[in-house]
Design an enzyme around this catalytic site. Structure first.
Site, PDB file in Angstrom:
ATOM      1  CE  LYS A  50      31.292  26.772  28.178  1.00  0.00           C
ATOM      2  NZ  LYS A  50      32.537  27.045  27.407  1.00  0.00           N
ATOM      3  CB  SER A  54      37.715  35.466  34.655  1.00  0.00           C
ATOM      4  OG  SER A  54      36.438  35.427  34.062  1.00  0.00           O
ATOM      5  CD  GLU A 114      39.881  27.664  41.958  1.00  0.00           C
ATOM      6  OE1 GLU A 114      40.540  28.703  41.740  1.00  0.00           O
ATOM      7  OE2 GLU A 114      40.100  26.568  41.424  1.00  0.00           O
ATOM      8  CB  CYS A 163      43.376  29.739  40.463  1.00  0.00           C
ATOM      9  SG  CYS A 163      42.420  29.050  39.157  1.00  0.00           S
ATOM     10  CD  GLU A 193      44.460  35.048  38.660  1.00  0.00           C
ATOM     11  OE1 GLU A 193      43.362  35.389  38.194  1.00  0.00           O
ATOM     12  OE2 GLU A 193      44.636  33.973  39.248  1.00  0.00           O
TER      13      GLU A 193
HETATM   14  P1  ADP Z   1      39.294  33.212  30.915  1.00  0.00           P
HETATM   15  O1  ADP Z   1      39.013  34.682  30.864  1.00  0.00           O
HETATM   16  O2  ADP Z   1      40.537  32.877  31.611  1.00  0.00           O
HETATM   17  O3  ADP Z   1      39.101  32.499  29.623  1.00  0.00           O
HETATM   18  P2  ADP Z   1      36.622  32.655  31.752  1.00  0.00           P
HETATM   19  O4  ADP Z   1      36.112  32.961  33.103  1.00  0.00           O
HETATM   20  O5  ADP Z   1      36.204  33.551  30.620  1.00  0.00           O
HETATM   21  O6  ADP Z   1      38.199  32.614  31.890  1.00  0.00           O
HETATM   22  O7  ADP Z   1      36.290  31.175  31.331  1.00  0.00           O
HETATM   23  C1  ADP Z   1      36.098  30.115  32.232  1.00  0.00           C
HETATM   24  C2  ADP Z   1      34.921  29.292  31.766  1.00  0.00           C
HETATM   25  O8  ADP Z   1      33.753  30.122  31.848  1.00  0.00           O
HETATM   26  C3  ADP Z   1      34.990  28.821  30.329  1.00  0.00           C
HETATM   27  O9  ADP Z   1      34.404  27.540  30.224  1.00  0.00           O
HETATM   28  C4  ADP Z   1      34.138  29.828  29.579  1.00  0.00           C
HETATM   29  O10 ADP Z   1      33.574  29.317  28.395  1.00  0.00           O
HETATM   30  C5  ADP Z   1      33.062  30.100  30.604  1.00  0.00           C
HETATM   31  N1  ADP Z   1      32.375  31.386  30.424  1.00  0.00           N
HETATM   32  C6  ADP Z   1      32.872  32.533  29.889  1.00  0.00           C
HETATM   33  N2  ADP Z   1      31.932  33.485  29.865  1.00  0.00           N
HETATM   34  C7  ADP Z   1      30.804  32.955  30.396  1.00  0.00           C
HETATM   35  C8  ADP Z   1      29.486  33.451  30.660  1.00  0.00           C
HETATM   36  N3  ADP Z   1      29.129  34.694  30.360  1.00  0.00           N
HETATM   37  N4  ADP Z   1      28.593  32.606  31.230  1.00  0.00           N
HETATM   38  C9  ADP Z   1      28.946  31.339  31.545  1.00  0.00           C
HETATM   39  N5  ADP Z   1      30.162  30.822  31.317  1.00  0.00           N
HETATM   40  C10 ADP Z   1      31.088  31.609  30.747  1.00  0.00           C
END
Ligand code: ADP
Length: 477
Positions: free
Chosen positions: A171, A225, A246, A280, A379
Protein backbone atom coordinates in the site's frame (compact mmCIF):
# COMPACT_ATOMS: atom_id res chain seq x y z
CA UNK A 1 -4.78 6.93 -15.52
CA UNK A 2 -2.47 4.83 -13.35
CA UNK A 3 -3.54 1.35 -12.28
CA UNK A 4 -2.98 -1.12 -9.48
CA UNK A 5 -1.66 -4.67 -9.90
CA UNK A 6 -3.66 -7.44 -8.24
CA UNK A 7 -3.20 -11.12 -9.04
CA UNK A 8 -1.07 -10.29 -12.07
CA UNK A 9 -3.64 -7.95 -13.62
CA UNK A 10 -3.69 -4.18 -14.09
CA UNK A 11 -6.91 -3.04 -12.43
CA UNK A 12 -8.86 -0.05 -11.19
CA UNK A 13 -10.56 0.06 -7.80
CA UNK A 14 -13.67 -2.13 -7.73
CA UNK A 15 -15.71 0.92 -6.74
CA UNK A 16 -14.33 2.82 -9.74
CA UNK A 17 -13.25 5.61 -7.38
CA UNK A 18 -10.08 7.57 -8.06
CA UNK A 19 -7.86 10.13 -6.36
CA UNK A 20 -6.30 13.15 -8.04
CA UNK A 21 -2.54 13.48 -7.98
CA UNK A 22 -1.23 17.02 -7.58
CA UNK A 23 2.20 18.18 -8.63
CA UNK A 24 4.23 19.70 -5.78
CA UNK A 25 5.88 21.87 -8.42
CA UNK A 26 2.78 23.97 -9.17
CA UNK A 27 -0.05 22.45 -7.14
CA UNK A 28 -1.93 21.37 -10.29
CA UNK A 29 -3.55 17.98 -10.89
CA UNK A 30 -1.71 15.93 -13.49
CA UNK A 31 -2.76 12.31 -12.95
CA UNK A 32 -5.33 10.10 -11.24
CA UNK A 33 -4.79 6.91 -9.26
CA UNK A 34 -7.26 4.24 -8.16
CA UNK A 35 -8.77 4.79 -4.72
CA UNK A 36 -8.52 1.22 -3.51
CA UNK A 37 -10.51 0.23 -0.44
CA UNK A 38 -11.09 -2.81 1.77
CA UNK A 39 -12.62 -4.83 -1.09
CA UNK A 40 -9.49 -4.33 -3.21
CA UNK A 41 -7.26 -5.24 -0.28
CA UNK A 42 -9.29 -8.45 0.15
CA UNK A 43 -8.61 -9.37 -3.48
CA UNK A 44 -4.91 -8.53 -3.18
CA UNK A 45 -4.43 -10.60 -0.02
CA UNK A 46 -6.32 -13.52 -1.59
CA UNK A 47 -4.16 -13.27 -4.72
CA UNK A 48 -1.01 -13.28 -2.58
CA UNK A 49 -2.21 -16.35 -0.67
CA UNK A 50 -2.95 -18.11 -3.95
CA UNK A 51 0.51 -17.28 -5.26
CA UNK A 52 2.05 -18.85 -2.16
CA UNK A 53 0.06 -21.99 -2.77
CA UNK A 54 0.91 -21.92 -6.46
CA UNK A 55 3.75 -21.01 -8.81
CA UNK A 56 5.46 -18.50 -6.51
CA UNK A 57 5.44 -20.80 -3.51
CA UNK A 58 6.95 -23.60 -5.60
CA UNK A 59 9.89 -21.58 -6.87
CA UNK A 60 13.28 -22.48 -5.48
CA UNK A 61 15.39 -19.84 -3.76
CA UNK A 62 17.73 -19.90 -6.75
CA UNK A 63 14.87 -19.13 -9.16
CA UNK A 64 13.52 -16.35 -6.93
CA UNK A 65 16.98 -14.84 -6.74
CA UNK A 66 17.44 -14.94 -10.51
CA UNK A 67 14.07 -13.29 -11.03
CA UNK A 68 15.05 -10.53 -8.65
CA UNK A 69 18.35 -9.98 -10.43
CA UNK A 70 16.43 -9.74 -13.69
CA UNK A 71 14.20 -7.19 -11.99
CA UNK A 72 17.25 -5.17 -10.92
CA UNK A 73 18.36 -4.94 -14.55
CA UNK A 74 14.82 -4.14 -15.72
CA UNK A 75 14.68 -1.25 -13.22
CA UNK A 76 17.99 0.07 -14.53
CA UNK A 77 16.69 -0.21 -18.10
CA UNK A 78 13.69 1.91 -17.07
CA UNK A 79 15.54 4.16 -14.64
CA UNK A 80 14.99 7.38 -16.54
CA UNK A 81 11.26 6.75 -16.95
CA UNK A 82 10.94 5.88 -13.24
CA UNK A 83 13.02 8.88 -12.19
CA UNK A 84 10.82 11.23 -14.21
CA UNK A 85 7.70 9.78 -12.60
CA UNK A 86 9.25 10.08 -9.14
CA UNK A 87 10.38 13.67 -9.70
CA UNK A 88 6.98 14.67 -11.04
CA UNK A 89 5.19 13.03 -8.13
CA UNK A 90 7.43 14.17 -5.26
CA UNK A 91 9.07 17.31 -6.71
CA UNK A 92 12.57 16.08 -5.96
CA UNK A 93 15.48 17.20 -8.17
CA UNK A 94 16.15 14.88 -11.12
CA UNK A 95 19.61 13.97 -9.80
CA UNK A 96 18.06 12.71 -6.57
CA UNK A 97 15.31 10.85 -8.42
CA UNK A 98 17.88 9.20 -10.69
CA UNK A 99 19.95 8.16 -7.71
CA UNK A 100 16.83 6.73 -6.04
CA UNK A 101 16.36 4.37 -9.00
CA UNK A 102 19.95 3.16 -8.76
CA UNK A 103 19.28 2.36 -5.11
CA UNK A 104 15.99 0.64 -6.01
CA UNK A 105 17.84 -1.60 -8.47
CA UNK A 106 20.49 -2.25 -5.83
CA UNK A 107 17.83 -3.54 -3.42
CA UNK A 108 16.73 -6.11 -5.98
CA UNK A 109 20.36 -6.97 -6.73
CA UNK A 110 21.38 -7.32 -3.08
CA UNK A 111 18.36 -9.35 -2.00
CA UNK A 112 18.22 -11.33 -5.25
CA UNK A 113 21.83 -12.36 -4.65
CA UNK A 114 21.04 -13.26 -1.04
CA UNK A 115 17.93 -15.34 -1.75
CA UNK A 116 19.78 -18.68 -1.89
CA UNK A 117 22.42 -17.81 0.70
CA UNK A 118 20.28 -17.86 3.78
CA UNK A 119 20.72 -21.34 5.21
CA UNK A 120 19.08 -23.20 8.00
CA UNK A 121 21.06 -24.75 10.85
CA UNK A 122 21.78 -28.13 12.32
CA UNK A 123 21.62 -28.05 16.11
CA UNK A 124 23.55 -30.60 18.20
CA UNK A 125 21.09 -32.24 20.62
CA UNK A 126 20.76 -35.48 22.56
CA UNK A 127 22.21 -38.72 21.22
CA UNK A 128 19.85 -40.30 18.73
CA UNK A 129 18.41 -37.01 17.51
CA UNK A 130 18.85 -34.91 14.41
CA UNK A 131 17.63 -31.33 14.79
CA UNK A 132 17.23 -29.12 11.75
CA UNK A 133 16.32 -25.48 11.91
CA UNK A 134 14.51 -24.60 8.68
CA UNK A 135 14.10 -21.02 7.55
CA UNK A 136 10.73 -20.38 5.98
CA UNK A 137 8.71 -17.48 4.58
CA UNK A 138 6.17 -15.79 6.87
CA UNK A 139 3.45 -15.98 4.22
CA UNK A 140 1.59 -12.89 3.02
CA UNK A 141 3.48 -9.77 4.00
CA UNK A 142 1.98 -6.26 4.05
CA UNK A 143 4.09 -3.21 3.20
CA UNK A 144 2.83 0.31 3.91
CA UNK A 145 5.10 2.77 2.16
CA UNK A 146 5.67 6.51 2.74
CA UNK A 147 5.81 9.28 0.15
CA UNK A 148 9.32 10.66 0.68
CA UNK A 149 11.26 7.99 -1.25
CA UNK A 150 8.45 5.90 -2.76
CA UNK A 151 10.53 3.73 -5.09
CA UNK A 152 13.45 3.23 -2.71
CA UNK A 153 11.15 2.42 0.19
CA UNK A 154 9.26 -0.11 -1.88
CA UNK A 155 12.53 -1.81 -2.85
CA UNK A 156 13.75 -1.76 0.73
CA UNK A 157 10.57 -3.30 2.03
CA UNK A 158 9.68 -5.90 -0.59
CA UNK A 159 13.26 -6.89 -1.51
CA UNK A 160 13.89 -9.06 1.55
CA UNK A 161 10.27 -10.23 1.67
CA UNK A 162 10.35 -11.57 -1.89
CA UNK A 163 13.84 -13.03 -1.45
CA UNK A 164 12.55 -15.11 1.46
CA UNK A 165 9.59 -16.35 -0.59
CA UNK A 166 6.78 -14.28 0.87
CA UNK A 167 3.99 -12.95 -1.35
CA UNK A 168 3.59 -9.22 -0.85
CA UNK A 169 0.80 -6.66 -0.77
CA UNK A 170 2.00 -3.08 -1.02
CA UNK A 171 0.00 0.00 0.00
CA UNK A 172 1.98 2.99 -1.23
CA UNK A 173 1.32 6.54 -0.02
CA UNK A 174 -1.55 8.44 -1.61
CA UNK A 175 0.69 11.54 -1.86
CA UNK A 176 3.25 9.87 -4.15
CA UNK A 177 2.89 6.38 -5.57
CA UNK A 178 3.25 6.54 -9.34
CA UNK A 179 6.72 4.97 -9.34
CA UNK A 180 5.49 2.18 -7.04
CA UNK A 181 2.59 1.32 -9.35
CA UNK A 182 4.98 1.21 -12.29
CA UNK A 183 7.47 -0.98 -10.38
CA UNK A 184 4.73 -3.55 -9.80
CA UNK A 185 4.05 -3.56 -13.53
CA UNK A 186 7.77 -4.00 -14.29
CA UNK A 187 7.81 -7.00 -11.96
CA UNK A 188 5.10 -8.66 -14.05
CA UNK A 189 7.10 -7.96 -17.20
CA UNK A 190 10.15 -9.81 -15.87
CA UNK A 191 8.03 -12.83 -14.95
CA UNK A 192 7.05 -12.65 -11.28
CA UNK A 193 4.10 -15.05 -11.06
CA UNK A 194 0.65 -13.46 -10.63
CA UNK A 195 -0.03 -12.61 -7.01
CA UNK A 196 3.60 -12.61 -5.86
CA UNK A 197 3.60 -8.82 -5.86
CA UNK A 198 0.32 -6.94 -5.47
CA UNK A 199 -0.17 -3.23 -5.04
CA UNK A 200 -3.26 -1.31 -3.95
CA UNK A 201 -3.22 2.48 -4.05
CA UNK A 202 -5.60 4.52 -1.90
CA UNK A 203 -5.97 6.44 1.31
CA UNK A 204 -4.21 5.45 4.50
CA UNK A 205 -7.38 5.29 6.56
CA UNK A 206 -9.12 3.17 3.90
CA UNK A 207 -6.78 0.85 1.99
CA UNK A 208 -3.95 1.18 4.54
CA UNK A 209 -6.11 0.45 7.57
CA UNK A 210 -7.85 -2.45 5.76
CA UNK A 211 -4.49 -4.01 4.95
CA UNK A 212 -3.06 -3.55 8.44
CA UNK A 213 -6.01 -5.29 10.08
CA UNK A 214 -6.56 -7.97 7.45
CA UNK A 215 -6.87 -11.35 9.20
CA UNK A 216 -4.96 -13.21 6.47
CA UNK A 217 -1.68 -11.28 6.52
CA UNK A 218 1.31 -12.63 8.43
CA UNK A 219 3.52 -9.57 8.82
CA UNK A 220 3.44 -5.78 8.45
CA UNK A 221 6.26 -3.46 7.55
CA UNK A 222 5.43 0.21 8.06
CA UNK A 223 7.40 3.39 7.51
CA UNK A 224 5.68 6.64 8.35
CA UNK A 225 4.44 8.84 11.16
CA UNK A 226 4.44 7.90 14.83
CA UNK A 227 0.67 8.41 15.07
CA UNK A 228 -0.04 5.86 12.34
CA UNK A 229 2.75 3.58 13.64
CA UNK A 230 0.77 3.13 16.85
CA UNK A 231 -2.36 2.20 14.86
CA UNK A 232 -0.37 -0.32 12.83
CA UNK A 233 1.02 -1.92 15.96
CA UNK A 234 -2.48 -2.15 17.44
CA UNK A 235 -3.82 -3.78 14.27
CA UNK A 236 -0.89 -6.21 14.21
CA UNK A 237 -1.51 -7.09 17.85
CA UNK A 238 -5.15 -7.97 17.18
CA UNK A 239 -4.07 -10.53 14.57
CA UNK A 240 -0.95 -11.54 16.53
CA UNK A 241 1.35 -10.77 13.63
CA UNK A 242 4.80 -9.26 13.80
CA UNK A 243 5.43 -5.70 12.61
CA UNK A 244 8.53 -3.72 11.80
CA UNK A 245 8.07 0.00 12.35
CA UNK A 246 10.33 2.74 11.05
CA UNK A 247 8.97 5.99 12.43
CA UNK A 248 10.31 9.49 12.98
CA UNK A 249 13.68 10.84 13.98
CA UNK A 250 15.49 13.92 15.25
CA UNK A 251 18.99 12.80 14.39
CA UNK A 252 21.91 14.77 15.88
CA UNK A 253 25.34 15.61 14.58
CA UNK A 254 27.68 15.81 17.55
CA UNK A 255 30.65 17.95 16.51
CA UNK A 256 33.72 18.23 18.75
CA UNK A 257 36.28 20.98 18.32
CA UNK A 258 38.92 18.60 16.92
CA UNK A 259 36.71 17.60 13.99
CA UNK A 260 37.57 18.08 10.33
CA UNK A 261 35.60 21.32 10.12
CA UNK A 262 35.26 21.62 6.37
CA UNK A 263 34.08 18.03 5.90
CA UNK A 264 31.77 18.23 8.90
CA UNK A 265 30.22 21.54 7.84
CA UNK A 266 29.44 20.49 4.27
CA UNK A 267 28.12 17.08 5.40
CA UNK A 268 25.90 18.69 8.03
CA UNK A 269 24.31 20.97 5.43
CA UNK A 270 23.78 18.10 2.98
CA UNK A 271 22.31 15.94 5.75
CA UNK A 272 19.43 18.34 6.38
CA UNK A 273 18.63 19.57 2.88
CA UNK A 274 18.64 16.10 1.31
CA UNK A 275 15.16 15.44 -0.10
CA UNK A 276 14.19 18.90 1.24
CA UNK A 277 14.53 17.57 4.78
CA UNK A 278 11.82 14.97 4.18
CA UNK A 279 13.90 12.07 5.42
CA UNK A 280 13.33 10.22 8.71
CA UNK A 281 17.10 10.21 9.16
CA UNK A 282 17.62 13.89 8.34
CA UNK A 283 20.40 15.33 10.50
CA UNK A 284 18.09 17.94 11.99
CA UNK A 285 20.04 18.79 15.17
CA UNK A 286 23.53 20.21 15.25
CA UNK A 287 25.29 19.92 18.61
CA UNK A 288 28.60 21.75 18.63
CA UNK A 289 31.29 22.04 21.30
CA UNK A 290 30.95 25.51 22.79
CA UNK A 291 34.59 26.64 22.45
CA UNK A 292 34.33 26.64 18.68
CA UNK A 293 30.58 26.95 18.25
CA UNK A 294 30.80 30.44 16.68
CA UNK A 295 33.57 29.48 14.28
CA UNK A 296 31.87 26.27 13.13
CA UNK A 297 28.41 27.81 12.84
CA UNK A 298 29.71 30.64 10.67
CA UNK A 299 31.13 28.01 8.28
CA UNK A 300 27.84 26.08 8.28
CA UNK A 301 25.87 29.31 7.79
CA UNK A 302 28.01 30.30 4.82
CA UNK A 303 27.29 26.95 3.14
CA UNK A 304 23.64 26.96 4.18
CA UNK A 305 23.03 30.36 2.59
CA UNK A 306 24.09 28.91 -0.77
CA UNK A 307 21.30 26.28 -0.76
CA UNK A 308 18.90 26.74 -3.67
CA UNK A 309 15.36 25.46 -4.09
CA UNK A 310 13.70 24.86 -7.43
CA UNK A 311 11.79 22.50 -9.70
CA UNK A 312 13.05 18.98 -10.52
CA UNK A 313 14.27 20.20 -13.93
CA UNK A 314 16.26 23.05 -12.36
CA UNK A 315 18.03 20.29 -10.46
CA UNK A 316 19.10 22.46 -7.54
CA UNK A 317 19.74 21.38 -3.94
CA UNK A 318 16.08 21.05 -2.94
CA UNK A 319 12.73 20.64 -4.61
CA UNK A 320 9.36 21.66 -3.16
CA UNK A 321 7.94 19.66 -0.27
CA UNK A 322 5.36 17.05 -1.16
CA UNK A 323 2.04 18.78 -0.46
CA UNK A 324 0.29 21.82 0.96
CA UNK A 325 -0.06 20.47 4.49
CA UNK A 326 3.65 19.64 4.59
CA UNK A 327 4.45 23.17 3.37
CA UNK A 328 2.21 24.66 6.05
CA UNK A 329 3.75 22.44 8.71
CA UNK A 330 7.33 23.48 7.89
CA UNK A 331 6.42 27.17 7.62
CA UNK A 332 4.61 26.99 10.95
CA UNK A 333 7.73 25.64 12.68
CA UNK A 334 9.85 28.41 11.15
CA UNK A 335 7.35 31.16 12.09
CA UNK A 336 6.90 29.82 15.62
CA UNK A 337 10.65 29.65 16.22
CA UNK A 338 11.01 33.25 15.04
CA UNK A 339 8.14 34.34 17.27
CA UNK A 340 9.87 32.63 20.19
CA UNK A 341 12.94 34.77 19.51
CA UNK A 342 15.21 32.09 18.02
CA UNK A 343 17.89 33.51 15.79
CA UNK A 344 18.06 32.66 12.08
CA UNK A 345 21.72 32.21 11.19
CA UNK A 346 21.18 31.52 7.50
CA UNK A 347 18.51 30.76 4.92
CA UNK A 348 18.62 29.18 1.50
CA UNK A 349 16.78 30.74 -1.42
CA UNK A 350 13.85 29.73 -3.56
CA UNK A 351 14.63 30.28 -7.23
CA UNK A 352 12.57 33.27 -8.47
CA UNK A 353 11.46 31.30 -11.55
CA UNK A 354 9.57 28.53 -9.76
CA UNK A 355 5.90 28.32 -10.82
CA UNK A 356 3.21 29.84 -8.59
CA UNK A 357 1.20 27.45 -6.48
CA UNK A 358 4.09 25.04 -5.75
CA UNK A 359 4.93 23.85 -2.26
CA UNK A 360 8.28 25.56 -1.76
CA UNK A 361 9.79 26.29 1.65
CA UNK A 362 12.90 28.24 2.62
CA UNK A 363 15.68 26.13 4.16
CA UNK A 364 16.48 27.70 7.52
CA UNK A 365 19.28 27.39 10.07
CA UNK A 366 18.46 28.39 13.65
CA UNK A 367 21.19 28.98 16.25
CA UNK A 368 21.31 28.66 20.04
CA UNK A 369 18.12 26.59 20.14
CA UNK A 370 17.30 25.76 23.79
CA UNK A 371 17.01 22.01 24.44
CA UNK A 372 13.41 22.44 25.64
CA UNK A 373 12.24 24.29 22.51
CA UNK A 374 10.05 22.19 20.15
CA UNK A 375 12.58 22.72 17.37
CA UNK A 376 15.14 20.86 19.47
CA UNK A 377 13.06 17.71 19.89
CA UNK A 378 10.13 17.61 17.43
CA UNK A 379 10.47 16.28 13.90
CA UNK A 380 9.84 19.05 11.34
CA UNK A 381 10.31 16.86 8.25
CA UNK A 382 11.63 19.84 6.32
CA UNK A 383 14.94 21.66 5.69
CA UNK A 384 15.16 23.25 9.14
CA UNK A 385 18.32 22.77 11.19
CA UNK A 386 18.50 23.51 14.93
CA UNK A 387 21.98 24.22 16.30
CA UNK A 388 22.98 24.32 19.96
CA UNK A 389 26.26 24.31 21.91
CA UNK A 390 27.49 21.71 24.42
CA UNK A 391 30.28 22.03 26.95
CA UNK A 392 31.76 18.56 27.18
CA UNK A 393 31.32 14.92 26.17
CA UNK A 394 28.80 14.12 28.91
CA UNK A 395 26.71 17.16 28.03
CA UNK A 396 26.84 16.25 24.33
CA UNK A 397 25.60 12.72 25.03
CA UNK A 398 22.81 13.98 27.29
CA UNK A 399 21.62 16.43 24.62
CA UNK A 400 21.94 13.88 21.81
CA UNK A 401 19.87 11.33 23.73
CA UNK A 402 17.44 13.96 25.01
CA UNK A 403 14.58 13.39 22.56
CA UNK A 404 11.96 10.65 22.27
CA UNK A 405 13.56 9.53 19.02
CA UNK A 406 16.55 7.26 18.40
CA UNK A 407 17.13 6.61 14.72
CA UNK A 408 20.53 7.89 13.62
CA UNK A 409 23.40 10.04 14.89
CA UNK A 410 26.80 11.25 13.75
CA UNK A 411 29.86 11.97 15.84
CA UNK A 412 32.60 14.21 14.51
CA UNK A 413 35.98 13.99 16.24
CA UNK A 414 39.51 12.86 15.44
CA UNK A 415 39.90 11.39 18.93
CA UNK A 416 39.63 7.58 18.59
CA UNK A 417 38.64 6.91 22.18
CA UNK A 418 35.94 9.54 22.03
CA UNK A 419 34.62 8.11 18.76
CA UNK A 420 34.09 4.75 20.45
CA UNK A 421 32.73 6.11 23.74
CA UNK A 422 30.21 8.43 22.14
CA UNK A 423 29.12 5.88 19.53
CA UNK A 424 28.41 3.39 22.34
CA UNK A 425 26.59 5.96 24.48
CA UNK A 426 24.25 7.20 21.75
CA UNK A 427 20.79 5.65 21.92
CA UNK A 428 19.87 5.01 18.30
CA UNK A 429 19.98 2.40 15.55
CA UNK A 430 22.92 3.71 13.48
CA UNK A 431 25.91 5.91 14.30
CA UNK A 432 28.16 7.46 11.69
CA UNK A 433 31.67 8.48 12.71
CA UNK A 434 33.09 11.38 10.69
CA UNK A 435 30.48 10.89 7.98
CA UNK A 436 26.71 10.84 7.55
CA UNK A 437 24.55 8.91 5.16
CA UNK A 438 20.87 9.55 5.69
CA UNK A 439 19.17 6.39 4.54
CA UNK A 440 22.30 5.16 2.79
CA UNK A 441 23.68 1.67 2.46
CA UNK A 442 21.48 -1.19 1.34
CA UNK A 443 23.84 -3.55 3.19
CA UNK A 444 23.64 -1.80 6.55
CA UNK A 445 21.02 -2.89 9.09
CA UNK A 446 18.82 0.07 9.84
CA UNK A 447 16.03 0.97 12.24
CA UNK A 448 15.29 2.77 15.44
CA UNK A 449 15.03 2.54 19.18
CA UNK A 450 12.61 4.42 21.46
CA UNK A 451 9.87 6.24 19.50
CA UNK A 452 11.71 5.74 16.22
CA UNK A 453 10.32 2.22 16.03
CA UNK A 454 11.60 -1.32 16.20
CA UNK A 455 12.79 -4.12 13.99
CA UNK A 456 15.54 -3.87 11.41
CA UNK A 457 15.46 -3.30 7.68
CA UNK A 458 18.27 -3.50 5.12
CA UNK A 459 21.19 -5.89 5.16
CA UNK A 460 20.83 -9.55 6.06
CA UNK A 461 18.90 -8.66 9.21
CA UNK A 462 15.86 -7.79 7.08
CA UNK A 463 15.89 -11.33 5.70
CA UNK A 464 15.61 -12.63 9.24
CA UNK A 465 12.84 -10.16 10.09
CA UNK A 466 10.84 -11.29 7.07
CA UNK A 467 11.11 -15.01 7.63
CA UNK A 468 10.57 -17.47 10.43
CA UNK A 469 12.16 -20.72 11.58
CA UNK A 470 10.87 -24.20 12.14
CA UNK A 471 12.77 -26.55 14.42
CA UNK A 472 12.45 -30.15 13.19
CA UNK A 473 13.42 -32.64 15.92
CA UNK A 474 13.95 -36.09 14.48
CA UNK A 475 14.55 -39.15 16.67
CA UNK A 476 16.46 -41.76 14.75
CA UNK A 477 17.68 -43.90 17.64
P1 ADP B 1 2.50 11.34 6.69
O1 ADP B 1 1.74 11.90 7.85
O2 ADP B 1 3.88 11.82 6.60
O3 ADP B 1 1.75 11.35 5.40
P2 ADP B 1 1.62 8.69 7.31
O4 ADP B 1 2.12 7.92 8.46
O5 ADP B 1 0.25 9.29 7.41
O6 ADP B 1 2.71 9.81 7.04
O7 ADP B 1 1.68 7.85 5.98
C1 ADP B 1 2.57 6.79 5.74
C2 ADP B 1 1.83 5.67 5.07
O8 ADP B 1 0.85 5.18 6.00
C3 ADP B 1 1.05 6.06 3.83
O9 ADP B 1 1.09 5.00 2.89
C4 ADP B 1 -0.37 6.24 4.33
O10 ADP B 1 -1.34 6.02 3.34
C5 ADP B 1 -0.43 5.15 5.37
N1 ADP B 1 -1.46 5.36 6.40
C6 ADP B 1 -1.95 6.55 6.86
N2 ADP B 1 -2.90 6.33 7.78
C7 ADP B 1 -3.04 4.99 7.92
C8 ADP B 1 -3.86 4.14 8.73
N3 ADP B 1 -4.75 4.64 9.58
N4 ADP B 1 -3.71 2.80 8.60
C9 ADP B 1 -2.80 2.29 7.74
N5 ADP B 1 -2.01 3.04 6.95
C10 ADP B 1 -2.12 4.37 7.03
Amino acid sequence: MAHMIIGGKAVQAQSGKTLEVRSPVDGLTFETIPRGEAADIDLAVAAARQALNGAWGKMSALERGRLMLKMAQHVLDHAEELALLEAQDTGKPMTTARNDMVVLARYFEFYGSAADKIHGEVIPFLNGYQVNLLREPLGVTAHIIPWNYPAQMMGRSIGPALAMGNAVVVKPAEDACLSCLRIAELALEVGFPPGALNIVSGLGEEAGAALAKHPDINFISFTGSNEVGVLIQQAAALNAVKCVLELGGKSPHVVFSDANLELAASTVVRGIIQNTGQTCTAGSRLLVQSDFYEEFLSLVAEKFSKVRVGTPEMNLDCGPVVNLSQQQRVNKYIAQAQQDGLKILAQGQIDPNVPNGGYYVTPTLFGQVPAEHPLAHEEVFGPVLAAMPFVDEAHAIALANGTDYGLLAAVWTENGGRQQRVAKALKCGQVFVNSFGAGGGVELPFGGVKSSGHGREKGFMALEEMSTTKTVIHFHG
